[in-house]
Scaffold this motif. Structure first.
Motif, PDB file in Angstrom:
ATOM      1  N   THR A 114      32.016  46.513  35.876  1.00  0.00           N
ATOM      2  CA  THR A 114      31.496  47.292  34.757  1.00  0.00           C
ATOM      3  C   THR A 114      31.185  48.702  35.205  1.00  0.00           C
ATOM      4  O   THR A 114      30.717  48.936  36.314  1.00  0.00           O
ATOM      5  N   LYS A 151      29.645  35.243  28.891  1.00  0.00           N
ATOM      6  CA  LYS A 151      29.141  36.423  29.587  1.00  0.00           C
ATOM      7  C   LYS A 151      27.927  35.998  30.405  1.00  0.00           C
ATOM      8  O   LYS A 151      27.015  35.346  29.889  1.00  0.00           O
ATOM      9  N   THR A 209      35.561  37.962  38.171  1.00  0.00           N
ATOM     10  CA  THR A 209      34.756  39.168  38.339  1.00  0.00           C
ATOM     11  C   THR A 209      35.002  40.120  37.181  1.00  0.00           C
ATOM     12  O   THR A 209      36.038  40.079  36.528  1.00  0.00           O
ATOM     13  N   THR A 210      34.030  40.975  36.930  1.00  0.00           N
ATOM     14  CA  THR A 210      34.175  42.045  35.947  1.00  0.00           C
ATOM     15  C   THR A 210      33.528  43.285  36.520  1.00  0.00           C
ATOM     16  O   THR A 210      32.327  43.304  36.774  1.00  0.00           O
ATOM     17  N   ASN A 253      35.325  43.920  43.302  1.00  0.00           N
ATOM     18  CA  ASN A 253      35.385  44.080  41.850  1.00  0.00           C
ATOM     19  C   ASN A 253      34.208  43.420  41.141  1.00  0.00           C
ATOM     20  O   ASN A 253      34.234  43.250  39.921  1.00  0.00           O
ATOM     21  N   TYR A 294      29.270  39.488  34.564  1.00  0.00           N
ATOM     22  CA  TYR A 294      30.613  38.939  34.367  1.00  0.00           C
ATOM     23  C   TYR A 294      30.826  38.791  32.867  1.00  0.00           C
ATOM     24  O   TYR A 294      30.089  38.074  32.189  1.00  0.00           O
ATOM     25  N   ASP A 295      31.827  39.477  32.347  1.00  0.00           N
ATOM     26  CA  ASP A 295      32.107  39.450  30.915  1.00  0.00           C
ATOM     27  C   ASP A 295      33.490  38.835  30.712  1.00  0.00           C
ATOM     28  O   ASP A 295      34.504  39.524  30.741  1.00  0.00           O
ATOM     29  N   GLY A 296      33.524  37.514  30.534  1.00  0.00           N
ATOM     30  CA  GLY A 296      34.783  36.803  30.389  1.00  0.00           C
ATOM     31  C   GLY A 296      35.178  36.611  28.941  1.00  0.00           C
ATOM     32  O   GLY A 296      34.540  37.123  28.018  1.00  0.00           O
TER      33      GLY A 296
END
Length: 287
Positions: A97, A145, A94-95, A134, A139-141
Protein backbone atom coordinates in the motif's frame (compact mmCIF):
# COMPACT_ATOMS: atom_id res chain seq x y z
CA UNK A 1 4.99 -76.70 -15.13
CA UNK A 2 4.03 -76.45 -11.46
CA UNK A 3 6.84 -73.99 -10.65
CA UNK A 4 5.88 -71.71 -13.56
CA UNK A 5 2.88 -70.38 -11.59
CA UNK A 6 4.88 -69.45 -8.49
CA UNK A 7 6.13 -65.82 -8.62
CA UNK A 8 9.90 -65.31 -8.31
CA UNK A 9 10.50 -69.08 -8.16
CA UNK A 10 9.32 -69.42 -11.76
CA UNK A 11 12.05 -67.04 -12.95
CA UNK A 12 14.83 -69.09 -11.35
CA UNK A 13 13.45 -72.62 -11.78
CA UNK A 14 10.67 -72.94 -14.35
CA UNK A 15 12.14 -70.52 -16.89
CA UNK A 16 15.60 -72.17 -17.15
CA UNK A 17 14.17 -75.71 -17.09
CA UNK A 18 11.50 -74.77 -19.61
CA UNK A 19 14.15 -73.31 -21.89
CA UNK A 20 16.19 -76.51 -21.70
CA UNK A 21 13.02 -78.50 -22.36
CA UNK A 22 12.27 -76.43 -25.47
CA UNK A 23 15.74 -77.13 -26.82
CA UNK A 24 15.38 -80.87 -26.20
CA UNK A 25 11.89 -80.83 -27.73
CA UNK A 26 13.28 -79.15 -30.84
CA UNK A 27 15.98 -81.82 -31.10
CA UNK A 28 13.37 -84.57 -30.67
CA UNK A 29 11.19 -82.98 -33.34
CA UNK A 30 14.09 -82.95 -35.80
CA UNK A 31 14.88 -86.59 -35.05
CA UNK A 32 11.21 -87.57 -35.49
CA UNK A 33 11.11 -85.83 -38.86
CA UNK A 34 14.22 -87.71 -39.97
CA UNK A 35 12.42 -90.93 -39.05
CA UNK A 36 9.56 -89.96 -41.36
CA UNK A 37 7.36 -88.67 -38.49
CA UNK A 38 7.63 -91.67 -36.25
CA UNK A 39 6.89 -90.56 -32.64
CA UNK A 40 6.53 -86.91 -33.66
CA UNK A 41 3.71 -86.38 -31.15
CA UNK A 42 6.02 -86.71 -28.16
CA UNK A 43 8.35 -83.77 -28.96
CA UNK A 44 5.37 -81.64 -29.99
CA UNK A 45 3.60 -82.31 -26.67
CA UNK A 46 6.80 -81.76 -24.70
CA UNK A 47 7.52 -78.56 -26.60
CA UNK A 48 4.02 -77.25 -25.88
CA UNK A 49 4.37 -77.90 -22.16
CA UNK A 50 7.81 -76.31 -22.04
CA UNK A 51 6.56 -73.32 -24.03
CA UNK A 52 3.90 -72.79 -21.37
CA UNK A 53 6.54 -73.19 -18.65
CA UNK A 54 8.58 -70.44 -20.32
CA UNK A 55 5.67 -68.21 -21.33
CA UNK A 56 3.93 -68.06 -17.94
CA UNK A 57 6.94 -66.57 -16.05
CA UNK A 58 7.56 -64.08 -18.85
CA UNK A 59 3.89 -63.04 -18.90
CA UNK A 60 3.81 -62.72 -15.11
CA UNK A 61 7.00 -60.67 -15.15
CA UNK A 62 5.53 -58.34 -17.80
CA UNK A 63 2.26 -58.03 -15.85
CA UNK A 64 3.92 -57.25 -12.52
CA UNK A 65 6.28 -54.87 -14.30
CA UNK A 66 3.32 -52.89 -15.68
CA UNK A 67 1.64 -52.90 -12.26
CA UNK A 68 4.83 -51.66 -10.61
CA UNK A 69 5.30 -48.97 -13.26
CA UNK A 70 1.71 -47.77 -12.87
CA UNK A 71 2.19 -47.76 -9.09
CA UNK A 72 5.35 -45.66 -9.39
CA UNK A 73 3.55 -43.29 -11.77
CA UNK A 74 0.65 -42.97 -9.32
CA UNK A 75 3.05 -42.27 -6.45
CA UNK A 76 4.90 -39.65 -8.49
CA UNK A 77 1.61 -37.97 -9.43
CA UNK A 78 0.49 -38.05 -5.80
CA UNK A 79 3.81 -36.49 -4.79
CA UNK A 80 3.39 -33.74 -7.40
CA UNK A 81 -0.17 -33.11 -6.19
CA UNK A 82 1.05 -32.81 -2.60
CA UNK A 83 3.71 -30.36 -3.76
CA UNK A 84 1.09 -28.32 -5.64
CA UNK A 85 -1.18 -28.25 -2.59
CA UNK A 86 1.73 -27.30 -0.34
CA UNK A 87 2.76 -24.53 -2.73
CA UNK A 88 -0.81 -23.20 -2.83
CA UNK A 89 -1.09 -23.41 0.96
CA UNK A 90 2.16 -21.46 1.41
CA UNK A 91 1.65 -19.00 -1.46
CA UNK A 92 2.62 -15.52 -0.21
CA UNK A 93 -0.25 -13.02 -0.05
CA UNK A 94 0.93 -9.41 0.09
CA UNK A 95 -0.37 -5.95 -0.74
CA UNK A 96 2.02 -3.03 -1.05
CA UNK A 97 0.00 0.00 0.00
CA UNK A 98 1.18 3.47 -0.80
CA UNK A 99 2.80 5.14 2.16
CA UNK A 100 2.85 1.96 4.25
CA UNK A 101 6.62 1.94 4.59
CA UNK A 102 7.96 5.48 4.68
CA UNK A 103 11.17 5.92 2.73
CA UNK A 104 13.89 8.37 3.75
CA UNK A 105 13.85 11.67 1.88
CA UNK A 106 16.95 13.17 0.30
CA UNK A 107 18.05 16.60 1.43
CA UNK A 108 21.36 18.22 0.53
CA UNK A 109 22.71 14.92 -0.78
CA UNK A 110 22.03 13.08 2.51
CA UNK A 111 19.21 10.70 3.37
CA UNK A 112 17.02 11.86 6.22
CA UNK A 113 14.26 9.97 8.00
CA UNK A 114 13.07 8.67 11.33
CA UNK A 115 16.30 6.68 11.91
CA UNK A 116 19.86 7.90 11.93
CA UNK A 117 22.51 7.00 9.37
CA UNK A 118 24.21 4.39 11.55
CA UNK A 119 20.96 2.51 12.23
CA UNK A 120 20.07 2.56 8.54
CA UNK A 121 23.45 1.14 7.55
CA UNK A 122 23.13 -1.67 10.11
CA UNK A 123 19.60 -2.64 9.08
CA UNK A 124 19.59 -5.75 6.85
CA UNK A 125 18.29 -5.11 3.37
CA UNK A 126 15.28 -7.10 2.18
CA UNK A 127 15.76 -9.15 -0.97
CA UNK A 128 13.51 -7.75 -3.71
CA UNK A 129 12.37 -11.29 -4.55
CA UNK A 130 11.28 -11.89 -0.95
CA UNK A 131 7.56 -11.62 -0.13
CA UNK A 132 8.51 -9.19 2.64
CA UNK A 133 9.63 -6.67 0.01
CA UNK A 134 5.98 -6.24 -1.04
CA UNK A 135 4.43 -6.51 2.42
CA UNK A 136 2.89 -3.73 4.49
CA UNK A 137 0.61 -3.43 7.50
CA UNK A 138 -2.42 -4.12 5.28
CA UNK A 139 -3.38 -7.06 3.07
CA UNK A 140 -6.22 -6.12 0.72
CA UNK A 141 -7.27 -9.26 -1.15
CA UNK A 142 -10.21 -10.14 -3.35
CA UNK A 143 -12.33 -11.64 -0.57
CA UNK A 144 -10.77 -10.40 2.63
CA UNK A 145 -8.89 -7.43 4.02
CA UNK A 146 -6.56 -7.88 6.99
CA UNK A 147 -4.97 -4.91 8.72
CA UNK A 148 -2.72 -4.42 11.73
CA UNK A 149 -4.53 -1.60 13.51
CA UNK A 150 -2.03 -1.28 16.33
CA UNK A 151 0.61 -2.90 18.53
CA UNK A 152 1.68 -2.36 22.11
CA UNK A 153 4.10 -3.80 24.64
CA UNK A 154 2.62 -4.54 28.02
CA UNK A 155 0.79 -7.10 30.09
CA UNK A 156 -1.97 -9.12 28.46
CA UNK A 157 -5.54 -8.79 29.70
CA UNK A 158 -7.03 -12.18 30.59
CA UNK A 159 -10.52 -13.46 31.33
CA UNK A 160 -10.54 -16.04 34.13
CA UNK A 161 -13.25 -17.88 36.04
CA UNK A 162 -12.65 -15.58 39.00
CA UNK A 163 -12.77 -12.39 36.93
CA UNK A 164 -10.44 -10.18 34.92
CA UNK A 165 -6.68 -10.54 35.34
CA UNK A 166 -3.42 -9.70 33.59
CA UNK A 167 -0.35 -11.71 32.67
CA UNK A 168 2.72 -11.61 34.89
CA UNK A 169 5.08 -10.87 32.00
CA UNK A 170 4.96 -8.30 29.26
CA UNK A 171 4.38 -9.19 25.62
CA UNK A 172 4.02 -7.41 22.34
CA UNK A 173 0.33 -7.51 21.44
CA UNK A 174 -0.89 -6.94 17.88
CA UNK A 175 -4.45 -5.83 17.20
CA UNK A 176 -5.86 -6.92 13.84
CA UNK A 177 -9.04 -6.23 11.91
CA UNK A 178 -10.40 -8.80 9.45
CA UNK A 179 -13.01 -7.64 6.93
CA UNK A 180 -15.15 -9.86 4.71
CA UNK A 181 -15.24 -8.01 1.37
CA UNK A 182 -17.72 -10.38 -0.26
CA UNK A 183 -21.18 -9.14 -1.14
CA UNK A 184 -23.32 -12.14 -0.24
CA UNK A 185 -21.24 -14.88 1.40
CA UNK A 186 -20.23 -15.04 5.04
CA UNK A 187 -16.97 -16.65 6.11
CA UNK A 188 -15.93 -18.65 9.15
CA UNK A 189 -12.92 -17.13 10.89
CA UNK A 190 -11.07 -19.33 13.40
CA UNK A 191 -8.56 -16.76 14.56
CA UNK A 192 -4.76 -16.92 14.42
CA UNK A 193 -4.01 -17.90 18.00
CA UNK A 194 -1.70 -20.84 18.56
CA UNK A 195 -3.19 -24.11 19.75
CA UNK A 196 -2.17 -27.73 20.13
CA UNK A 197 -3.93 -28.80 16.93
CA UNK A 198 -4.02 -25.45 15.15
CA UNK A 199 -2.56 -25.39 11.64
CA UNK A 200 -3.17 -21.68 11.17
CA UNK A 201 -1.38 -20.07 14.11
CA UNK A 202 0.36 -16.74 13.40
CA UNK A 203 4.14 -16.42 13.52
CA UNK A 204 6.28 -13.36 14.27
CA UNK A 205 9.85 -12.60 13.20
CA UNK A 206 12.00 -9.57 12.40
CA UNK A 207 14.41 -8.45 9.70
CA UNK A 208 17.34 -9.99 11.60
CA UNK A 209 15.88 -13.50 11.41
CA UNK A 210 14.76 -13.61 15.05
CA UNK A 211 11.61 -15.64 15.64
CA UNK A 212 9.30 -14.94 18.58
CA UNK A 213 7.11 -17.46 20.36
CA UNK A 214 3.39 -16.83 20.59
CA UNK A 215 2.16 -16.31 24.14
CA UNK A 216 0.16 -19.22 25.55
CA UNK A 217 -2.24 -18.98 28.49
CA UNK A 218 -4.59 -21.40 30.20
CA UNK A 219 -7.10 -18.54 30.46
CA UNK A 220 -8.80 -16.68 27.62
CA UNK A 221 -7.04 -13.65 26.16
CA UNK A 222 -9.47 -10.74 26.20
CA UNK A 223 -10.24 -9.66 22.64
CA UNK A 224 -8.75 -12.71 20.95
CA UNK A 225 -10.87 -14.31 18.23
CA UNK A 226 -11.98 -17.91 18.64
CA UNK A 227 -14.50 -18.98 15.99
CA UNK A 228 -16.35 -16.07 14.42
CA UNK A 229 -18.82 -15.77 11.55
CA UNK A 230 -17.93 -12.70 9.49
CA UNK A 231 -20.94 -11.52 7.53
CA UNK A 232 -20.58 -9.76 4.16
CA UNK A 233 -19.06 -6.29 4.42
CA UNK A 234 -18.50 -6.78 8.17
CA UNK A 235 -15.35 -6.97 10.28
CA UNK A 236 -14.09 -8.75 13.38
CA UNK A 237 -11.00 -8.17 15.47
CA UNK A 238 -8.23 -10.45 16.65
CA UNK A 239 -5.48 -10.00 19.20
CA UNK A 240 -2.10 -11.76 19.00
CA UNK A 241 0.47 -11.66 21.86
CA UNK A 242 4.10 -12.66 21.27
CA UNK A 243 7.45 -12.46 23.02
CA UNK A 244 8.83 -8.92 23.16
CA UNK A 245 11.16 -8.30 20.17
CA UNK A 246 14.81 -7.36 20.59
CA UNK A 247 15.62 -3.65 20.73
CA UNK A 248 17.47 -3.82 17.39
CA UNK A 249 14.33 -4.95 15.54
CA UNK A 250 12.91 -2.24 13.29
CA UNK A 251 10.62 -4.37 11.13
CA UNK A 252 8.14 -6.77 12.74
CA UNK A 253 6.93 -9.47 10.37
CA UNK A 254 3.67 -11.37 10.84
CA UNK A 255 2.72 -14.46 8.84
CA UNK A 256 -0.99 -15.32 8.93
CA UNK A 257 -2.19 -18.55 7.24
CA UNK A 258 -5.28 -17.92 5.11
CA UNK A 259 -6.55 -21.33 6.26
CA UNK A 260 -7.92 -19.47 9.29
CA UNK A 261 -10.75 -18.22 7.05
CA UNK A 262 -10.91 -21.16 4.64
CA UNK A 263 -8.58 -20.00 1.85
CA UNK A 264 -5.11 -20.95 0.63
CA UNK A 265 -1.90 -18.99 1.03
CA UNK A 266 -0.10 -17.09 3.79
CA UNK A 267 -0.61 -13.38 4.45
CA UNK A 268 2.60 -11.40 4.98
CA UNK A 269 2.26 -8.25 7.09
CA UNK A 270 4.99 -5.84 8.19
CA UNK A 271 4.71 -3.39 11.07
CA UNK A 272 7.24 -0.75 12.05
CA UNK A 273 8.71 -1.20 15.53
CA UNK A 274 8.67 2.59 15.87
CA UNK A 275 4.86 2.46 15.88
CA UNK A 276 4.65 0.09 18.86
CA UNK A 277 3.22 1.73 21.99
CA UNK A 278 4.28 1.04 25.56
CA UNK A 279 1.18 0.62 27.73
CA UNK A 280 0.99 -0.24 31.40
CA UNK A 281 -2.02 -2.27 32.55
CA UNK A 282 -3.07 -2.22 36.18
CA UNK A 283 -1.41 -5.28 37.78
CA UNK A 284 -3.64 -8.04 39.09
CA UNK A 285 -3.47 -11.77 39.73
CA UNK A 286 -2.85 -13.76 36.56
CA UNK A 287 -0.35 -15.79 34.66
Amino acid sequence: MLFSCVPVVNMFVALPLGGIGLILSAIGLVMAITRKGSGIGYPIAAGSINAIAVGVPLAMAAFFGMVAESGVTALEEAGREIERQEAARNRPLTTKTEGASPEPTVSGGEATGSTDTQESSEKPTTDESSPWANASAVYDGEKVKVEITGARIGKVALETFSGDATSRDEFIVFTLQVTNKQEAKKMEFRGWKHGTFSAWGATLSDEHGNEYRAASFSDTVAGQANIESIYPQKSVGDLLPFEVPVDAAKELRLKLPAAAYGEEGVIYLVYSANEVNKIELKPSSGQ
